[in-house]
Design a protein around this motif. Structure first.
Motif, short mmCIF file in Angstrom:
data_model
loop_
_atom_site.label_atom_id
_atom_site.label_comp_id
_atom_site.label_asym_id
_atom_site.label_seq_id
_atom_site.Cartn_x
_atom_site.Cartn_y
_atom_site.Cartn_z
N ILE A 14 39.76 4.85 6.66
CA ILE A 14 38.52 5.51 7.02
C ILE A 14 38.28 5.32 8.52
O ILE A 14 38.49 4.23 9.05
CB ILE A 14 37.33 4.93 6.23
N ALA A 15 37.81 6.36 9.17
CA ALA A 15 37.42 6.26 10.57
C ALA A 15 35.95 5.84 10.60
O ALA A 15 35.06 6.66 10.37
CB ALA A 15 37.62 7.60 11.27
N PHE A 16 35.72 4.56 10.81
CA PHE A 16 34.35 4.04 10.81
C PHE A 16 33.64 4.36 12.11
O PHE A 16 34.25 4.40 13.18
CB PHE A 16 34.37 2.52 10.59
N THR A 17 32.32 4.54 12.02
CA THR A 17 31.50 4.74 13.21
C THR A 17 31.33 3.39 13.92
O THR A 17 31.67 2.34 13.36
CB THR A 17 30.10 5.28 12.84
N LYS A 53 31.47 -0.34 12.25
CA LYS A 53 32.37 -1.37 12.77
C LYS A 53 31.62 -2.65 13.09
O LYS A 53 32.12 -3.75 12.88
CB LYS A 53 33.11 -0.85 14.01
N LYS A 54 30.38 -2.51 13.60
CA LYS A 54 29.56 -3.69 13.89
C LYS A 54 29.30 -4.49 12.62
O LYS A 54 29.33 -5.72 12.63
CB LYS A 54 28.22 -3.29 14.53
N VAL A 55 29.03 -3.80 11.54
CA VAL A 55 28.80 -4.47 10.26
C VAL A 55 30.08 -5.14 9.78
O VAL A 55 30.08 -6.32 9.40
CB VAL A 55 28.29 -3.47 9.18
N ILE A 56 31.17 -4.42 9.81
CA ILE A 56 32.45 -4.94 9.33
C ILE A 56 32.89 -6.15 10.13
O ILE A 56 33.36 -7.15 9.58
CB ILE A 56 33.53 -3.83 9.35
N ASP A 57 32.69 -6.11 11.44
CA ASP A 57 33.18 -7.18 12.32
C ASP A 57 32.16 -8.28 12.59
O ASP A 57 32.48 -9.26 13.26
CB ASP A 57 33.63 -6.57 13.66
N SER A 58 30.95 -8.15 12.07
CA SER A 58 29.90 -9.14 12.33
C SER A 58 30.28 -10.53 11.78
O SER A 58 30.91 -10.64 10.73
CB SER A 58 28.60 -8.70 11.67
N GLY A 65 34.80 -2.51 3.45
CA GLY A 65 35.57 -2.85 4.64
C GLY A 65 35.26 -4.25 5.13
O GLY A 65 36.16 -5.02 5.51
N ARG A 66 34.00 -4.63 5.10
CA ARG A 66 33.59 -5.97 5.53
C ARG A 66 34.15 -7.03 4.57
O ARG A 66 34.69 -8.06 5.00
CB ARG A 66 32.07 -6.07 5.60
N ILE A 67 34.05 -6.77 3.28
CA ILE A 67 34.56 -7.72 2.29
C ILE A 67 36.07 -7.89 2.47
O ILE A 67 36.58 -9.01 2.43
CB ILE A 67 34.18 -7.27 0.86
N GLN A 68 36.77 -6.78 2.66
CA GLN A 68 38.23 -6.87 2.86
C GLN A 68 38.56 -7.72 4.08
O GLN A 68 39.48 -8.54 4.05
CB GLN A 68 38.83 -5.47 3.00
N ARG A 69 37.81 -7.54 5.17
CA ARG A 69 38.05 -8.34 6.37
C ARG A 69 37.84 -9.81 6.10
O ARG A 69 38.66 -10.66 6.45
CB ARG A 69 37.14 -7.90 7.52
N LEU A 70 36.74 -10.14 5.42
CA LEU A 70 36.43 -11.55 5.16
C LEU A 70 37.42 -12.18 4.18
O LEU A 70 37.79 -13.34 4.33
CB LEU A 70 34.99 -11.68 4.66
#
Length: 162
Positions: A4-7, A11-16, A37-42
């Protein structure tokens, strides 16, 4: 999950690095994809899936999030609930500390209607309980316009009901 092309906001939420986030936006804006996306990152950083609590406003949304999590992160064990069911679970777990009976639950429509009938009969009021329940639903959902002048009796019944 599909690419997905995130806005920038997503991205701020995912990378926070914040431990708690509120993702609040209109329907179809990509909230679920952002949360996943955030859960996957964490998870990729080693956080256990059991450490996540995902709360939603509706059963439909919670079911959608749960289904997408299962599809995109197989085997993950996360709590995905509505605010209401999570709150009820907490009350049931700590009912003694809160001074409540163990059999606490959410009132069904028929129970709410009977409760309004009881209040009306105790106050010797002949009133349409369906209209009162509709008013209570609108009041609890903040659907009463500021300039709308509610029936004073309905407002009193709302106070008694709450």
């Amino acid at each position: 999950m599909e690419k997905i092309a995130f806005t920038e906001e997503q991205k701020k939420v995912i990378d926070s690095d914040s431990k708690r986030l509120l993702v609040l936006s209109c329907a179809g804006s990509g909230k679920t994809a952002t949360i996943i996306g955030r859960i996957q990152r964490l998870l990729g950083e080693g956080i256990l899936s059991s450490a996540f609590l995902v709360l939603s406003f509706s059963n439909k949304s919670a079911d959608d999030i749960r289904e997408k999590l299962e599809r995109n992160i197989p085997g993950a064990k996360m709590t995905v609930q509505t605010f209401h069911s999570f709150g009820l679970d907490l009350i049931k777990k700590y009912h003694e500390e809160l001074g409540y009976d163990k059999k606490i639950g959410i009132a069904m429509d028929s129970e709410r209607k009977n409760f309004i009938k009881l209040i009306c009969s105790q106050q010797h009021l002949a009133i349409n309980t369906d209209e009162v329940l509709q008013y209570i639903r609108r009041k609890k959902s903040f659907e009463i316009a500021e300039d709308e002048k509610p029936e004073p009796l309905y407002e009193q019944l709302f106070q008694d009901y709450m």
